[in-house]
Motif scaffolding. Structure first.
Motif, PDB file in Angstrom:
ATOM      1  N   LYS A 146      49.602  32.753  77.675  1.00  0.00           N
ATOM      2  CA  LYS A 146      50.966  33.132  77.227  1.00  0.00           C
ATOM      3  C   LYS A 146      50.625  34.347  76.247  1.00  0.00           C
ATOM      4  O   LYS A 146      49.519  34.608  75.652  1.00  0.00           O
ATOM      5  CB  LYS A 146      51.508  32.241  76.366  1.00  0.00           C
ATOM      6  N   ASN A 147      51.678  35.387  76.257  1.00  0.00           N
ATOM      7  CA  ASN A 147      51.344  36.669  75.227  1.00  0.00           C
ATOM      8  C   ASN A 147      52.284  36.267  74.254  1.00  0.00           C
ATOM      9  O   ASN A 147      53.807  35.945  74.531  1.00  0.00           O
ATOM     10  CB  ASN A 147      51.964  37.967  75.987  1.00  0.00           C
ATOM     11  N   ILE A 148      51.962  36.698  73.068  1.00  0.00           N
ATOM     12  CA  ILE A 148      52.836  36.581  71.603  1.00  0.00           C
ATOM     13  C   ILE A 148      52.787  37.871  71.003  1.00  0.00           C
ATOM     14  O   ILE A 148      51.734  38.397  70.900  1.00  0.00           O
ATOM     15  CB  ILE A 148      52.344  35.546  70.953  1.00  0.00           C
ATOM     16  N   GLN A 149      53.850  38.357  70.974  1.00  0.00           N
ATOM     17  CA  GLN A 149      53.727  39.825  70.282  1.00  0.00           C
ATOM     18  C   GLN A 149      54.351  39.379  68.690  1.00  0.00           C
ATOM     19  O   GLN A 149      55.017  38.971  68.432  1.00  0.00           O
ATOM     20  CB  GLN A 149      54.830  40.613  70.756  1.00  0.00           C
ATOM     21  N   ILE A 150      53.436  40.175  67.747  1.00  0.00           N
ATOM     22  CA  ILE A 150      53.727  40.049  66.414  1.00  0.00           C
ATOM     23  C   ILE A 150      53.854  41.713  65.631  1.00  0.00           C
ATOM     24  O   ILE A 150      52.837  42.286  65.882  1.00  0.00           O
ATOM     25  CB  ILE A 150      52.574  39.232  65.667  1.00  0.00           C
ATOM     26  N   GLU A 171      47.383  35.304  74.014  1.00  0.00           N
ATOM     27  CA  GLU A 171      46.906  36.642  73.743  1.00  0.00           C
ATOM     28  C   GLU A 171      47.959  36.898  72.640  1.00  0.00           C
ATOM     29  O   GLU A 171      48.983  37.019  72.964  1.00  0.00           O
ATOM     30  CB  GLU A 171      47.089  37.572  74.768  1.00  0.00           C
ATOM     31  N   ILE A 172      47.651  36.895  71.324  1.00  0.00           N
ATOM     32  CA  ILE A 172      48.375  37.387  70.488  1.00  0.00           C
ATOM     33  C   ILE A 172      48.162  39.022  70.384  1.00  0.00           C
ATOM     34  O   ILE A 172      47.189  39.733  70.052  1.00  0.00           O
ATOM     35  CB  ILE A 172      47.888  37.007  69.273  1.00  0.00           C
ATOM     36  N   ILE A 173      49.291  39.789  70.416  1.00  0.00           N
ATOM     37  CA  ILE A 173      49.323  41.358  70.532  1.00  0.00           C
ATOM     38  C   ILE A 173      50.037  41.652  69.135  1.00  0.00           C
ATOM     39  O   ILE A 173      51.068  41.227  68.882  1.00  0.00           O
ATOM     40  CB  ILE A 173      50.101  41.781  71.819  1.00  0.00           C
ATOM     41  N   PHE A 174      49.328  42.545  68.270  1.00  0.00           N
ATOM     42  CA  PHE A 174      49.764  43.049  66.900  1.00  0.00           C
ATOM     43  C   PHE A 174      50.409  44.434  67.202  1.00  0.00           C
ATOM     44  O   PHE A 174      49.649  45.267  67.871  1.00  0.00           O
ATOM     45  CB  PHE A 174      48.782  42.980  66.001  1.00  0.00           C
ATOM     46  N   LEU A 175      51.698  44.459  66.737  1.00  0.00           N
ATOM     47  CA  LEU A 175      52.157  45.944  67.279  1.00  0.00           C
ATOM     48  C   LEU A 175      52.513  46.402  65.765  1.00  0.00           C
ATOM     49  O   LEU A 175      52.588  45.890  64.725  1.00  0.00           O
ATOM     50  CB  LEU A 175      53.568  45.870  67.896  1.00  0.00           C
ATOM     51  N   ASP A 176      52.726  47.830  65.791  1.00  0.00           N
ATOM     52  CA  ASP A 176      53.053  48.517  64.670  1.00  0.00           C
ATOM     53  C   ASP A 176      54.531  48.466  64.504  1.00  0.00           C
ATOM     54  O   ASP A 176      55.139  48.113  65.480  1.00  0.00           O
ATOM     55  CB  ASP A 176      52.351  50.001  64.502  1.00  0.00           C
ATOM     56  N   GLU A 216      56.345  49.779  67.765  1.00  0.00           N
ATOM     57  CA  GLU A 216      56.110  48.818  68.685  1.00  0.00           C
ATOM     58  C   GLU A 216      54.832  49.255  69.491  1.00  0.00           C
ATOM     59  O   GLU A 216      54.539  48.980  70.831  1.00  0.00           O
ATOM     60  CB  GLU A 216      57.234  48.868  69.771  1.00  0.00           C
ATOM     61  N   LYS A 217      53.704  50.061  68.894  1.00  0.00           N
ATOM     62  CA  LYS A 217      52.683  50.560  69.613  1.00  0.00           C
ATOM     63  C   LYS A 217      51.303  49.436  69.109  1.00  0.00           C
ATOM     64  O   LYS A 217      51.493  48.824  68.054  1.00  0.00           O
ATOM     65  CB  LYS A 217      52.096  51.838  68.854  1.00  0.00           C
ATOM     66  N   LEU A 218      50.626  49.150  70.308  1.00  0.00           N
ATOM     67  CA  LEU A 218      49.667  48.410  69.983  1.00  0.00           C
ATOM     68  C   LEU A 218      48.654  48.842  69.018  1.00  0.00           C
ATOM     69  O   LEU A 218      48.041  49.923  69.066  1.00  0.00           O
ATOM     70  CB  LEU A 218      48.801  48.233  71.385  1.00  0.00           C
ATOM     71  N   LEU A 219      48.407  47.781  68.169  1.00  0.00           N
ATOM     72  CA  LEU A 219      47.260  47.852  67.084  1.00  0.00           C
ATOM     73  C   LEU A 219      46.185  47.271  67.633  1.00  0.00           C
ATOM     74  O   LEU A 219      44.932  47.813  67.592  1.00  0.00           O
ATOM     75  CB  LEU A 219      47.757  47.508  65.749  1.00  0.00           C
ATOM     76  N   PHE A 220      46.214  45.978  67.905  1.00  0.00           N
ATOM     77  CA  PHE A 220      45.156  45.194  68.456  1.00  0.00           C
ATOM     78  C   PHE A 220      45.388  43.832  69.030  1.00  0.00           C
ATOM     79  O   PHE A 220      46.860  43.619  68.780  1.00  0.00           O
ATOM     80  CB  PHE A 220      43.969  44.872  67.279  1.00  0.00           C
ATOM     81  N   THR A 221      44.523  43.094  69.637  1.00  0.00           N
ATOM     82  CA  THR A 221      44.792  41.862  70.240  1.00  0.00           C
ATOM     83  C   THR A 221      43.832  40.995  69.868  1.00  0.00           C
ATOM     84  O   THR A 221      42.848  41.307  69.533  1.00  0.00           O
ATOM     85  CB  THR A 221      45.144  42.088  71.748  1.00  0.00           C
ATOM     86  N   TYR A 222      44.329  39.839  70.100  1.00  0.00           N
ATOM     87  CA  TYR A 222      43.393  38.629  69.777  1.00  0.00           C
ATOM     88  C   TYR A 222      43.604  37.432  70.800  1.00  0.00           C
ATOM     89  O   TYR A 222      44.811  37.088  71.019  1.00  0.00           O
ATOM     90  CB  TYR A 222      43.527  38.078  68.180  1.00  0.00           C
ATOM     91  N   LEU A 223      42.630  36.933  71.330  1.00  0.00           N
ATOM     92  CA  LEU A 223      42.609  36.070  72.338  1.00  0.00           C
ATOM     93  C   LEU A 223      42.624  34.598  71.517  1.00  0.00           C
ATOM     94  O   LEU A 223      41.506  34.454  71.067  1.00  0.00           O
ATOM     95  CB  LEU A 223      41.501  36.066  73.509  1.00  0.00           C
TER      96      LEU A 223
END
Length: 78
Positions: A2-6, A36-41, A44-51
């Motif tokens: 599962k992908n989670i956007q933050i 997969e936690i997806i951190f956005l600015d 909505e641009k990708l900053l980093f991800t963490y599994l």
């Protein structure tokens, strides 16, 4: 998986207000499935991800590894 956007800025501001760590939040999210936690600015641009691992033992290993790397980076700035 599962992908989670933050939104990173909001997430870290909330952590400050609640006086809690991201590792405590991550621990509450563990349910046996990897995420997969997806951190956005703000744009909505990708900053980093963490599994996010599927168990607390692996999360604790990640926390220790992160703390070590962070400490090394900080000492390199001095």
């Amino acid at each position: 998986m599962k992908n989670i956007q933050i939104k990173a800025s909001s997430f870290f501001e909330l952590l400050k207000l609640k006086d809690t760590s991201m590792w405590e939040i991550f621990a509450q999210m563990i349910d046996g499935d990897q995420k997969e936690i997806i951190f956005l600015d703000e744009e909505e641009k990708l900053l980093f991800t963490y599994l996010l691992p599927d168990n607390l033992a692996r999360l604790e290993e990640d926390r220790k590894e992160f703390a070590q790397e962070y400490s090394e980076k900080l000492s390199g700035l001095n």
